[in-house]
Design a protein around this motif. Sequence first.
Motif: not given
Length: 598
Positions: A69-72, A199-200, A206-209, A216-217
């Motif tokens: 969802t984020v990527a698309f 990137l997501e 890193l705990g920033l997504g 999430s993966w």
Amino acid sequence: MRRLLWPGAVVAVIVLVAVLAPLLPLHDPVVQDVGNRLARWLPDSPLGRDEFGRDVLSRLIWGARASLTVAFVASLIAAVAGTALGLLGGWFRGLPEFLAIRGADVLLCFPPILLALLVVTLMGPGTGTLIFVLAILYLPGFIRVAYAEVLSARAQDYVEAVRALGAPTGRILLRTVLPNIAGPVLVQLSLAVAAAVVLESGLSFLGLGVVPPTPSWGQMIRGARATMEQAPTLLLWPCVTLTVTILAMNLLCDALRDALDPRGAAPPRRLLDRVLPGLLPPTAPALLEVRGLTVEIATPAGVIRPVEDLSFSVAAGRTLAIVGESGSGKSMAALAVMGLLPPAARVASGSVWFEGGELLRAPEPARRRLRGGAMAMVFQDPMSSLNPVYRIGAQVTEAIAAHRTPARDEAVSLLSRVGIADPARRARAWPHELSGGMRQRVMIAMAIANRPRLLIADEPTTALDVTVQAAILDLLADLRREGGMGMVLITHSLGVVAEVGDEVAVMYAAQIVERGSVAEVFSRPRHPYTSALLAAVPDGEREAEGIPGTVPRPDSWPPGCRFAPRCTHARAICDTPPPLEVVDGREIRCLRWREIAA
């Protein structure tokens, strides 16, 4: 299309499973079962449980939903905004171009991961922030792709035709330009989606997504890192899923790119051309591709090379003009491409590709089927090219019958098509009864009889008066526009090149010494020989300046630069053979061109 099948199927299955996640019989991905934490397998959990007892399979599927969802969404936002900015900048130029391209340059100055970290740190993690960050990161790529494609499309005849009809700018951009640049934009979109998934996952790791408890993966990999010794499969499953997804997406991108670009060659170059236009010489899907062609002739004095290391390409609907003095090797190169070299000559090295097929290694029957059909040639002397003992109509009919059954009166129709008055009567005439211009038109009629996709015209206007010359050039231009025919035009006349050529290759002593677009080469010549040819053409009150000396014979080429004995700029360094240098899409064979051009 077969290459699209299986990676497309894999990506479709992954997306479908992610979309249907709420309807599938899965465990709640956030419900914890501490009693079964780190379990490797359970009857209702085939992939086990994680460090908090959550079902791994459920989290993988719901994680795909979040990551995709984020990527698309981010990629679509970048695609819409970037394409719009590229359209406006490429069409209107001026301020819109400056804002779009310079804005993209500013964003490209920042390393992507550092820019993402900065924005996420300032705005706080979350899905919305992540989508915004990724959209900003991929915006410059779409701007540059759309901008470069619009610059190419706006110069095409079909765009000029719509403008001539008075269509409003918005309609031209949306109905004419946008559909023709959709292919590269679609490829860029597929690349952006694949990169956004990676990137997501990295930012979530890193705990920033994506913010917990949403799975999430990247979060799964982050959580499995602490327990990888006790339960290594917890790290394995998200890594395998991420790898398979990215691999399938990249293969789909490659297949999609090849489907939209039939040549299917040099993929890194095409991608770089679209993202960073101008870094490499521009290319177009080639109808004819000649690479490293060398022709040798055995003589009593030794082997000579009238054509040496010749490379060029011709795209459908485009015209390449090859110019140079007599003895430069232009006609010999054309005969080599057509497979019509005299018995004493042979192709020593190189390759010739026509519509993706290699010609030099093809059997003679296959080449014979192409000659006069898909590939045709208009020879230099129409009088010697026409059989003096056959009537004109019979010779045109014979050209058709070599490839198919001619229709009744088709020869007459072809003669009319090339502008011969009273074609029925002219079809019954003998070659010597026609003027030079009419004989040349007959040769063109024979060449186009089977609707060739490539036409090689060797001096089609030699010894013709200006009026007839203009009519024949108009005819060739009409044929190119109507059928998308590619054309190689061999000529001495720079005026002819300026009128009908898109690209020009300047030959001297068997080699190409300069090649580029007609506008650039004629306005800013970089090789001394090109400058000398242009200076030899009268211009207004300026008298023509002759070039001293003559083209050397093939058995006595100078040891270094072959033009050096006639060049006013020659120095000691010119005793070294110059390589063919590619700069800004131009090819130049001169060691001192930078000093001379300056």
